[in-house]
Design a protein around this motif. Structure first.
Motif, PDB file in Angstrom:
ATOM      1  N   ARG A   1       0.231 -52.010  60.280  1.00 13.00           N
ATOM      2  CA  ARG A   1       1.351 -51.228  60.800  1.00 13.00           C
ATOM      3  C   ARG A   1       2.657 -51.658  60.143  1.00 13.00           C
ATOM      4  NH1 ARG A   1       0.428 -50.354  66.885  1.00 13.00           N
ATOM      5  NH2 ARG A   1       2.655 -50.775  66.991  1.00 13.00           N
ATOM      6  N   VAL A   2       3.590 -50.724  59.959  1.00 13.75           N
ATOM      7  CA  VAL A   2       4.882 -51.059  59.352  1.00 13.75           C
ATOM      8  C   VAL A   2       6.019 -50.328  60.065  1.00 13.75           C
ATOM      9  CG1 VAL A   2       4.008 -51.596  57.046  1.00 13.75           C
ATOM     10  CG2 VAL A   2       4.620 -49.246  57.603  1.00 13.75           C
ATOM     11  N   VAL A   3       7.154 -50.983  60.098  1.00 10.13           N
ATOM     12  CA  VAL A   3       8.450 -50.369  60.408  1.00 10.13           C
ATOM     13  C   VAL A   3       9.339 -50.636  59.211  1.00 10.13           C
ATOM     14  CG1 VAL A   3      10.526 -50.506  61.826  1.00 10.13           C
ATOM     15  CG2 VAL A   3       8.290 -50.535  62.920  1.00 10.13           C
ATOM     16  N   LEU A   4       9.898 -49.584  58.640  1.00  8.97           N
ATOM     17  CA  LEU A   4      10.720 -49.712  57.436  1.00  8.97           C
ATOM     18  C   LEU A   4      12.135 -49.233  57.724  1.00  8.97           C
ATOM     19  CD1 LEU A   4       8.311 -48.271  54.702  1.00  8.97           C
ATOM     20  CD2 LEU A   4       8.680 -50.664  55.300  1.00  8.97           C
ATOM     21  N   GLU A   5      13.111 -50.117  57.514  1.00  7.59           N
ATOM     22  CA  GLU A   5      14.521 -49.726  57.569  1.00  7.59           C
ATOM     23  C   GLU A   5      15.061 -49.932  56.168  1.00  7.59           C
ATOM     24  OE1 GLU A   5      18.134 -49.723  57.224  1.00  7.59           O
ATOM     25  OE2 GLU A   5      18.254 -51.541  58.426  1.00  7.59           O
ATOM     26  N   LEU A   6      15.272 -48.832  55.461  1.00  8.17           N
ATOM     27  CA  LEU A   6      15.571 -48.882  54.032  1.00  8.17           C
ATOM     28  C   LEU A   6      17.034 -48.509  53.768  1.00  8.17           C
ATOM     29  CD1 LEU A   6      12.209 -47.288  52.847  1.00  8.17           C
ATOM     30  CD2 LEU A   6      12.736 -49.694  53.267  1.00  8.17           C
ATOM     31  N   GLY A   7      17.278 -47.796  52.687  1.00  8.36           N
ATOM     32  CA  GLY A   7      18.646 -47.549  52.266  1.00  8.36           C
ATOM     33  C   GLY A   7      19.362 -46.490  53.077  1.00  8.36           C
ATOM     34  N   GLY A   8      20.622 -46.309  52.742  1.00 12.57           N
ATOM     35  CA  GLY A   8      21.430 -45.284  53.377  1.00 12.57           C
ATOM     36  C   GLY A   8      22.564 -44.852  52.470  1.00 12.57           C
TER      37      GLY A   8
END
Length: 497
Positions: free
Chosen positions: A262-269
């Motif tokens: 499982r993954v949670v990804l908080e990437l660019g903006g």
């Protein structure tokens, strides 16, 4: 001077902070790397090394994961939720008790102004406090089945969780991952960024002092290829929370796919701040300044695109330029308005974006150059920069610069502003400034982003779920949604007659 400023002045004079963690934190104690190698950590405000830390290996990672798996299976999974809550509440108290030391370590390691670091540490304490109160309130549901049946669900901890922590908000990001994972009954193995290793280690020690059993929270430091990659590929890791770049996020997803982790990804903006003609001008000016220049623009959710209605544009940008040029640049421990960027490599990256924009004919309203601390002539600093009247096709508008660089786009009306805001590969957050509350909420519904701020950028707190759409990632942190990220739902149905 306050006590923390006196301490900060002493650290600045000495060039380092005494008593920084030495080694990884595994099984409730600091331990050296198996290969006895170290790396240097740099003070961005001076561009000089101030301390060393353990350079981990795959062997170190394996020991940490084994430790956390053992602690999960034998202790933490079955610890009563109320008891978990008491431990997390004690951790919140200890974080506040160590506020000054943690904030100075954070400022020295990341470069951010001390006042911002103090806020981050306070926020970390609040995060543990929030999830401490949620431990014994994570309830399942009952299902309306026929009279001869009963059905219900329970939330179970996923197991060993890996946390890849970025360099821009080290203690904040660690806390918003550690606290809900621990509240749910999971164990933690964390890998902080090699640029900012110390506060994650300090936090792990605080958790141990608060009564967290050995092995429940382990921290391994080192380079991404040597520690981060083995951690995301480890078959005994049940969940990965990653905050960082899109490129590295792709790599993490591919690694997770090997074992269906499982993954949670908080990437660019590349978040827009929409300012309409009827906005409160002073509130909008203050909001835009904070949105782009806090932490020198090194925030995934920074408001790096000003989308402003034409009638407001000229005078608003003129005032923004005045305010940007008045910002005091300096070492983070001196409480400047604008601190350094985190590394020499990142400084080159930020400068490259602006140089290409300038070469392409962009209007650089202010800034646009590398600089140094005016008191010392040292450090990795970039002037607060505004690129005016930018085209949606410009690289500076479309790509995440991750520095103190604001692009300005002119909108003909609210509909045009909406189109400009959504014309982006990212969808993390967006800001809206208008006194028409109905229009604000109409825009909020139609902007493709995970979180919307209305009339105050960065509004909200740990209670509000946070995460992105599109290439900004998926999954949610913070709030009860963040707690559920570390749970697996089990449904039970039984015939009772």
């Amino acid at each position: 001077m306050t006590n923390v400023d006196v301490l900060a002045a002493g650290v600045l004079k000495a060039g380092t902070l005494d008593g920084l963690p030495n080694g990884h934190f595994v099984d409730g104690a600091f331990t050296p790397s198996t290969h006895n190698k170290t790396l240097e950590s740099y003070d961005p405000g001076r561009g000089e090394a101030f301390a060393s830390f353990a350079a981990g290996s795959a062997e170190d990672v394996n020991q940490a994961v084994e430790s956390s798996k053992r602690a999960f299976e034998t202790v933490w999974r079955d610890t009563a939720p109320a008891e978990r809550g008491r431990t997390l509440m004690k951790a919140a108290e200890l974080i506040r008790a160590n506020l000054h030391r943690l904030a100075i370590a954070e400022s020295l390691d990341s470069g951010k102004p001390l006042q911002e670091a103090l806020g981050d540490v306070g926020g970390a304490a609040r995060t543990f406090e929030y999830y401490a109160g949620a431990c014994d309130k994570l309830q399942g549901d009952s299902f309306p089945l026929a009279g001869d049946y009963i059905g219900y669900s329970i939330h179970e901890p996923v197991g060993v969780t890996a946390h890849i922590i970025p360099w821009n908000f080290p203690i904040s990001t660690a806390a918003r991952g550690f606290a809900p994972a621990l509240a749910a009954g999971c164990t933690v193995v964390a890998k902080p960024a090699e640029q900012t290793p110390f506060t994650a280690l300090m936090l792990a020690k605080i958790l141990s002092d608060a009564g967290l059993p050995d092995g429940v929270c382990n921290v391994i430091t080192g380079l991404g290829a040597e520690t981060g990659a083995p951690l995301t590929l480890h078959p005994d890791v049940d969940h990965i929370t990653f905050t960082g770049s899109v490129q590295t996020g792709r790599t993490v997803m591919k690694a997770a796919a090997e074992d269906i982790t499982r993954v949670v990804l908080e990437l660019g903006g590349k978040s827009p701040v929409i300012v309409l003609n009827d906005a409160n001008r002073d509130e909008a000016l203050a909001g835009v300044m904070g949105a782009i220049y806090e932490n020198a623009g090194q925030i995934c959710s920074a408001g790096s695109r000003l989308v402003i209605e034409r009638g407001m544009h000229a005078g608003f940008v003129e005032e923004l330029v005045k305010r940007a040029e008045s910002l005091r640049i300096g070492h983070g421990l001196t409480r400047p308005d604008l601190g350094p960027v985190n590394s020499a490599a990142h400084l080159d990256k930020v400068a490259g974006f602006v140089e290409r924009a300038r070469a392409g004919g962009a209007t650089i309203a202010t800034g646009g150059s590398v600089t140094t601390d005016p008191e010392t002539g040292k450090g990795w600093f970039y002037q607060p920069t505004i690129i005016d009247n930018a085209s949606p096709k410009d690289e500076a508008v479309r790509e995440e610069i991750f520095g103190p660089v604001l692009t300005v786009q002119i909108a003909d009306d609210a509909e045009h502003a909406l189109a400009l805001a959504n014309d982006c590969q990212y969808g993390l957050v967006a800001g809206i400034y208008t006194q028409d509350f109905g229009k604000a909420h109409q825009l909020a519904r139609r902007i493709d982003a995970g979180q919307i701020y209305i009339n105050e950028y960065f509004a909200g707190g740990i209670e509000v779920p946070f995460g992105g759409n599109k290439k900004s990632g998926f999954g949610r942190e913070k709030g009860i949604e963040g707690l559920k990220s570390y749970c697996k739902t089990k449904s039970i149905a039984a015939r009772i007659a």
